[in-house]
Each structure stands twice: as structure tokens, then as C-alpha cells.
Design a protein around this motif. Structure first.
Motif, mmCIF file in Angstrom:
data_model
loop_
_atom_site.group_PDB
_atom_site.id
_atom_site.type_symbol
_atom_site.label_atom_id
_atom_site.label_comp_id
_atom_site.label_asym_id
_atom_site.label_seq_id
_atom_site.Cartn_x
_atom_site.Cartn_y
_atom_site.Cartn_z
ATOM 1 N N SER A 3 -18.155 5.805 -10.464
ATOM 2 C CA SER A 3 -18.458 4.652 -9.611
ATOM 3 C C SER A 3 -17.498 3.497 -9.833
ATOM 4 O O SER A 3 -17.606 2.466 -9.190
ATOM 5 C CB SER A 3 -19.890 4.176 -9.870
ATOM 6 N N LYS A 4 -16.539 3.673 -10.734
ATOM 7 C CA LYS A 4 -15.596 2.580 -10.999
ATOM 8 C C LYS A 4 -14.191 2.975 -10.548
ATOM 9 O O LYS A 4 -13.867 4.145 -10.396
ATOM 10 C CB LYS A 4 -15.604 2.195 -12.465
ATOM 11 N N PHE A 5 -13.381 1.970 -10.341
ATOM 12 C CA PHE A 5 -11.987 2.151 -9.957
ATOM 13 C C PHE A 5 -11.101 1.698 -11.111
ATOM 14 O O PHE A 5 -11.357 0.652 -11.714
ATOM 15 C CB PHE A 5 -11.653 1.318 -8.717
ATOM 16 N N VAL A 6 -10.067 2.470 -11.406
ATOM 17 C CA VAL A 6 -9.096 2.107 -12.426
ATOM 18 C C VAL A 6 -7.814 1.708 -11.704
ATOM 19 O O VAL A 6 -7.248 2.506 -10.948
ATOM 20 C CB VAL A 6 -8.833 3.270 -13.404
ATOM 21 N N ILE A 7 -7.377 0.481 -11.911
ATOM 22 C CA ILE A 7 -6.195 -0.059 -11.239
ATOM 23 C C ILE A 7 -5.070 -0.157 -12.255
ATOM 24 O O ILE A 7 -5.256 -0.700 -13.339
ATOM 25 C CB ILE A 7 -6.498 -1.437 -10.630
ATOM 26 N N SER A 8 -3.895 0.343 -11.886
ATOM 27 C CA SER A 8 -2.734 0.329 -12.775
ATOM 28 C C SER A 8 -1.560 -0.334 -12.061
ATOM 29 O O SER A 8 -1.099 0.160 -11.044
ATOM 30 C CB SER A 8 -2.339 1.747 -13.169
ATOM 31 N N LEU A 9 -1.106 -1.448 -12.599
ATOM 32 C CA LEU A 9 0.059 -2.153 -12.056
ATOM 33 C C LEU A 9 1.233 -1.970 -13.006
ATOM 34 O O LEU A 9 1.127 -2.278 -14.188
ATOM 35 C CB LEU A 9 -0.241 -3.647 -11.891
ATOM 36 N N PRO A 10 2.378 -1.486 -12.519
ATOM 37 C CA PRO A 10 3.526 -1.195 -13.398
ATOM 38 C C PRO A 10 4.334 -2.453 -13.718
ATOM 39 O O PRO A 10 5.435 -2.645 -13.242
ATOM 40 C CB PRO A 10 4.340 -0.209 -12.561
ATOM 41 N N LEU A 11 3.794 -3.307 -14.559
ATOM 42 C CA LEU A 11 4.456 -4.575 -14.861
ATOM 43 C C LEU A 11 4.924 -4.706 -16.301
ATOM 44 O O LEU A 11 5.684 -5.603 -16.617
ATOM 45 C CB LEU A 11 3.504 -5.740 -14.564
#
Length: 146
Positions: A117-125
Motif C-alpha cells: 500500500s506504500k510507494f517508494v520514490i527514488s530520486l537520483p541526486l
């Protein structure tokens, strides 16, 4: 009868000592200026990255919580730098643009992954191409469980 001679001006030794002291002071001030300039540039770069992360995280979190996950990450090489843009595919507009660190490549990556039920967000910074990862849970499933 000898007349006492009066000296006007500085001797060569005094002049050389004064030049040496002045040179040391000027070199020290120049070094301090260069160090301050380099520090300012690094702090400016870091603050721009933080600004991009905060804006992207806030925007993505807000939209995902109301169950809209219509974002796409595109990266392109421009002027020998990797420039990534987070796009809102529903409204067809960019949300935020940022530069990836050098040496991390310019390959696009999965931005949002759903895990239960959760979203994992990955930003390549991060440095060396590492991703800054955080999790967002939509509000409605949590409210339904209460």
C-alpha cells in the motif's frame, strides 16, 4: 669638526623587510578569498540540490497521497552534463529539473515503485549516482483501516 650626516628615507634592508611582510599579507588574503569562493560555490550547489529534492518530494508526496502517480523521470545529456526532469504526464508539464552528479551516468531509472500500500520514490541526486529514497503512503487506505 665633523658634521653629523642626516639620513632621509629607508635603507634597502628595511624596504625588503617591508615588501616581504606586505607580500605575506597579500598572499594570505588571496588564499582566504579563494577558499571562501570555493566554499560558497559548494554551498550554492548543495542548496540547489536540497531545493530540488524538497520540491520534488513535496509535490510527489502530495499527489501520491491523493492517489495520482502520473510522474515520469527523463534524463538527457546536455552540455556534457546529465540533466534530469521530473514530468507530470497527466498535465504534460515539468515539475522540477536537476543535474545529476558527474560520474553517475545518465540512465533513467524507475522513479516510483509500489510496494503493497506504500510507494517508494527514488530520486537520483546523491553522489556517485546513488538515489535519495523515501516512502509515501496514500491517505485513503490508512483511513479505511481506522
Amino acid at each position: 669638526m665633523m658634521r653629523a650626516s642626516r639620513q632621509a628615507g629607508f635603507t634597502l634592508v628595511e624596504l625588503m623587510v617591508a615588501l616581504l611582510i606586505g607580500s605575506v599579507i597579500v598572499l594570505g588574503a588571496g588564499s582566504l578569498f579563494l577558499t571562501t569562493l570555493q566554499t560558497f560555490q559548494k554551498v550554492d550547489e548543495l542548496s540547489r540540490k536540497q531545493e530540488a529534492v524538497i520540491f520534488a518530494a513535496h509535490t510527489l508526496s502530495e499527489r501520491i497521497r491523493i492517489e495520482k502517480d502520473n510522474y515520469e523521470l527523463t534524463c538527457k545529456v546536455k552540455d556534457s552534463q546529465c540533466k534530469c526532469t521530473l514530468d507530470n504526464t497527466e498535465e504534460e508539464e515539468p515539475v522540477v529539473t536537476f543535474h545529476r552528479p558527474s560520474g553517475s551516468g545518465c540512465a533513467e531509472s524507475d522513479l516510483i515503485n509500489k510496494q503493497g500500500s506504500k510507494f517508494v520514490i527514488s530520486l537520483p541526486l546523491e553522489q556517485n549516482g546513488e538515489k535519495l529514497t523515501f516512502q509515501v503512503t496514500p491517505r485513503q487506505p490508512v483511513i479505511d483501516e481506522l
